[in-house]
Design a protein around this motif. Structure first.
Motif, mmCIF file in Angstrom:
data_model
loop_
_atom_site.group_PDB
_atom_site.id
_atom_site.type_symbol
_atom_site.label_atom_id
_atom_site.label_comp_id
_atom_site.label_asym_id
_atom_site.label_seq_id
_atom_site.Cartn_x
_atom_site.Cartn_y
_atom_site.Cartn_z
ATOM 1 N N UNK A 206 0.802 -1.223 0.000
ATOM 2 C CA UNK A 206 0.000 0.000 0.000
ATOM 3 C C UNK A 206 0.840 1.281 0.000
ATOM 4 N N UNK A 207 1.526 1.599 -1.093
ATOM 5 C CA UNK A 207 2.100 2.952 -1.174
ATOM 6 C C UNK A 207 0.945 3.958 -1.259
ATOM 7 N N UNK A 208 0.965 4.986 -0.432
ATOM 8 C CA UNK A 208 -0.193 5.889 -0.408
ATOM 9 C C UNK A 208 -0.461 6.474 -1.786
ATOM 10 N N UNK A 209 0.508 7.181 -2.333
ATOM 11 C CA UNK A 209 0.490 7.588 -3.732
ATOM 12 C C UNK A 209 1.885 8.082 -4.075
ATOM 13 N N UNK A 210 2.174 8.168 -5.357
ATOM 14 C CA UNK A 210 3.540 8.434 -5.795
ATOM 15 C C UNK A 210 4.182 9.654 -5.128
ATOM 16 N N UNK A 211 3.454 10.760 -4.880
ATOM 17 C CA UNK A 211 4.111 11.920 -4.270
ATOM 18 C C UNK A 211 4.676 11.674 -2.874
ATOM 19 N N UNK A 212 4.132 10.688 -2.145
ATOM 20 C CA UNK A 212 4.631 10.453 -0.790
ATOM 21 C C UNK A 212 5.566 9.253 -0.713
ATOM 22 N N UNK A 213 6.013 8.759 -1.849
ATOM 23 C CA UNK A 213 7.020 7.699 -1.879
ATOM 24 C C UNK A 213 8.178 8.130 -2.764
ATOM 25 N N UNK A 214 9.401 7.895 -2.286
ATOM 26 C CA UNK A 214 10.580 8.142 -3.106
ATOM 27 C C UNK A 214 10.700 7.029 -4.151
ATOM 28 N N UNK A 215 11.496 7.272 -5.193
ATOM 29 C CA UNK A 215 11.762 6.185 -6.140
ATOM 30 C C UNK A 215 12.295 4.937 -5.444
ATOM 31 N N UNK A 216 13.098 5.121 -4.405
ATOM 32 C CA UNK A 216 13.643 3.963 -3.684
ATOM 33 C C UNK A 216 12.530 3.152 -3.025
ATOM 34 N N UNK A 217 11.520 3.844 -2.489
ATOM 35 C CA UNK A 217 10.425 3.113 -1.852
ATOM 36 C C UNK A 217 9.562 2.381 -2.875
ATOM 37 N N UNK A 218 9.274 3.021 -4.002
ATOM 38 C CA UNK A 218 8.501 2.327 -5.036
ATOM 39 C C UNK A 218 9.281 1.139 -5.600
ATOM 40 N N UNK A 219 10.588 1.284 -5.695
ATOM 41 C CA UNK A 219 11.406 0.167 -6.162
ATOM 42 C C UNK A 219 11.345 -0.994 -5.168
ATOM 43 N N UNK A 220 11.408 -0.673 -3.862
ATOM 44 C CA UNK A 220 11.311 -1.708 -2.830
ATOM 45 C C UNK A 220 9.943 -2.382 -2.861
ATOM 46 N N UNK A 221 8.909 -1.585 -3.104
ATOM 47 C CA UNK A 221 7.560 -2.121 -3.192
ATOM 48 C C UNK A 221 7.453 -3.075 -4.386
ATOM 49 N N UNK A 222 8.048 -2.684 -5.509
ATOM 50 C CA UNK A 222 8.048 -3.542 -6.684
ATOM 51 C C UNK A 222 8.789 -4.851 -6.444
ATOM 52 N N UNK A 223 9.857 -4.792 -5.680
ATOM 53 C CA UNK A 223 10.606 -6.004 -5.335
ATOM 54 C C UNK A 223 9.744 -6.951 -4.501
ATOM 55 N N UNK A 224 9.027 -6.402 -3.524
ATOM 56 C CA UNK A 224 8.128 -7.215 -2.713
ATOM 57 C C UNK A 224 6.998 -7.797 -3.551
ATOM 58 N N UNK A 225 6.470 -6.982 -4.451
ATOM 59 C CA UNK A 225 5.380 -7.448 -5.308
ATOM 60 C C UNK A 225 5.837 -8.620 -6.175
ATOM 61 N N UNK A 226 7.048 -8.543 -6.690
ATOM 62 C CA UNK A 226 7.578 -9.626 -7.516
ATOM 63 C C UNK A 226 7.769 -10.899 -6.704
ATOM 64 N N UNK A 227 8.182 -10.737 -5.448
ATOM 65 C CA UNK A 227 8.409 -11.893 -4.578
ATOM 66 C C UNK A 227 7.109 -12.540 -4.117
ATOM 67 N N UNK A 228 6.010 -11.774 -4.160
ATOM 68 C CA UNK A 228 4.713 -12.268 -3.678
ATOM 69 C C UNK A 228 3.647 -11.997 -4.751
ATOM 70 N N UNK A 229 3.611 -12.790 -5.807
ATOM 71 C CA UNK A 229 2.702 -12.501 -6.922
ATOM 72 C C UNK A 229 1.222 -12.602 -6.584
ATOM 73 N N UNK A 230 0.875 -13.263 -5.475
ATOM 74 C CA UNK A 230 -0.545 -13.372 -5.113
ATOM 75 C C UNK A 230 -0.993 -12.298 -4.133
ATOM 76 N N UNK A 231 -0.065 -11.441 -3.711
ATOM 77 C CA UNK A 231 -0.413 -10.327 -2.830
ATOM 78 C C UNK A 231 -1.034 -9.213 -3.657
ATOM 79 N N UNK A 232 -1.942 -8.464 -3.061
ATOM 80 C CA UNK A 232 -2.584 -7.340 -3.734
ATOM 81 C C UNK A 232 -1.695 -6.093 -3.658
ATOM 82 N N UNK A 233 -1.979 -5.132 -4.527
ATOM 83 C CA UNK A 233 -1.342 -3.811 -4.506
ATOM 84 C C UNK A 233 -2.467 -2.789 -4.549
#
Length: 443
Positions: A206-233
């Motif tokens: 749950x990243x709130x929205x792009x303005x409140x996340x740095x590129x590093x945080x969105x990248x970390x979120x994407x890494x988690x999403x890839x590791x857990x394909x059945x998790x929601x975003x």
């Protein structure tokens, strides 16, 4: 074990039944309606549904029969976007989205560092959802890990099918609500391990929205999403014109606001994007290509003056759409009232949104979009027995109008346009009654 754990007893409900085999806009045969129907439930799941005449022989001497003739049973409503910490700030005045966040949202969310406060709010919030017939929701918690724990614990106690996540937010917010790319990753990974797939609980990054996340945080979120394909975003996109301009400044070089999320691997099935108002055709096409879902939040969009979602264009381009209340930007927990506003928003764009399609969007359509079509949003055999009993006699006006309806569409349209929490007679989760309109509320 949940205090609402279901029993293995077979229970049958005689009422009108409404379900769907597809989008009513695409096929008239997609709507399934039984004027005198029977829904049979056992061990928290649907055993059978159909006409009373066809299924009456399955009523064994030990089957409890509940006579609800005159009322309508529909699958439990699915709300695809709302914020439980914003319960206490619903209907707060502000000139727009960004000032509203600063003045009300962030100060309110600060209190969720307190576990007891978070749990009390979660209990009240879930009571409100159930009173409105909502049995599944995609829920934003706060940046605090304990806010997610409190929500899931409250949901588990009621044996609900809920999807939620801790907010990720590492910039452009008060220090007291800020995590880091690393701490957000670690907390989310821990919460996924603890709650995703535990009973009926599911997790959403749950990243709130792009303005409140740095590129590093969105990248970390994407890494988690890839590791857990059945998790929601879940996150927000293209809600407000000023927000869109802000994202363009913070993330230069991207084709659009949506493209920011795409670059970090966050467009995929089970990814749900709140609002999606200020999209172009390429954005809609990309949503359709990736299987991402648009959550249309009409009461919030009207309240904050954000704009009008174009449901017709979304449908034309194959973009999956579901409905969301977006409490506390939205002004009601009721999916019936949300249908009401969705119809009006569509009319302003020259599109007629039928009642059957609105009920589909709030039930089977949402379940299909979320990849849960065999689990919720349906009265089909083996599905989880989450359903709502609607009362067309709930108020004198609803009764008077429905009695004069000359077709199923007209009858459902009256429920959608005139209904609210008073129309919800009972709500069931996994076969257990979790709300009864005339019973005393706990809060």
């Amino acid at each position: 074990m949940s205090r609402h754990a279901h029993t293995a007893q077979r229970v049958a409900y005689r009422a009108k039944l409404l379900g769907f085999a597809g989008d009513p806009e695409r096929s008239a045969a997609a709507t399934h309606f039984e004027e005198d129907g029977l829904l049979i439930v056992e061990d928290g799941h649907v055993v059978a549904n159909g006409s009373y005449a066809a299924l009456a022989a399955q009523l064994t001497p030990t089957t409890e029969l509940r006579d609800l003739r005159g009322k309508l049973i529909v699958p439990g409503f699915i709300d695809t976007h709302l914020h439980y910490p914003q319960t206490d700030m619903i209907a707060s005045p502000a000139p727009g989205l960004l000032p509203w966040l600063e003045r009300y949202t962030f100060p309110t969310e600060r209190r969720f560092i307190e576990g007891a406060y978070a749990r009390e709010t979660a209990d009240f919030f879930l009571d409100e959802l159930l009173a409105c017939g909502t049995t599944t929701a995609l829920v934003y918690c706060t940046v605090h890990k304990q806010s997610a724990d409190a929500f899931f614990a409250a949901s588990e106690a009621r044996n609900l099918r809920m999807i939620a996540g801790k907010v990720l937010m590492d910039r452009n917010c008060p220090e007291f609500l800020r995590d880091t790319a690393q701490s957000g990753y670690d907390d989310s990974a821990e919460l996924i391990e603890r709650w995703h797939g535990r009973g009926r609980q599911l997790y959403a990054l749950t990243p709130r929205f792009a303005p409140t996340s740095t590129p590093a945080q969105l990248e970390a979120c994407g890494t988690l999403a890839k590791a857990h394909p059945d998790v929601f975003i879940q996150t927000h996109v293209a809600e407000n014109v000023d927000e869109v301009k802000w994202v363009a400044q913070l993330y230069p070089g991207h084709r659009s606001y949506l493209d920011v999320y795409d670059r970090y691997g966050l467009l995929r099935p089970r990814a749900v994007y709140g609002h999606c108002i200020h999209f172009d055709d390429e954005d809609r096409t990309r949503m359709a290509q990736t299987g991402a879902v648009a959550s249309h939040c009409p009461t919030s969009n009207l309240f904050l003056g954000s704009g009008l979602f174009d449901v017709a264009k979304a449908s034309e381009q194959g973009m999956a759409v579901a409905l969301g209340t977006d409490v506390g930007g939205g002004t009601s927990f009721s999916m019936l009232r949300t249908m009401n506003e969705a119809h009006k928003v569509a009319r302003l764009a020259g599109h007629h949104l039928s009642a059957t399609r609105m009920f589909w969007l709030a039930t089977a359509g949402a379940a299909q979009a979320l990849g849960l079509a065999d689990t919720i949003g349906t009265l089909a055999p083996q599905a989880e027995a989450d359903f709502v009993v609607l009362d067309p006699q709930a108020t004198p006006l609803v009764a008077r109008r429905t009695e004069r309806a000359e077709s199923l569409e007209e009858w459902l349209f009256a429920l959608a346009l005139l209904g609210d929490d008073r129309t919800v007679f009972e709500t069931y989760s996994a076969g257990h009654c979790v709300h009864r309109r005339d019973a005393k509320r706990r809060h």
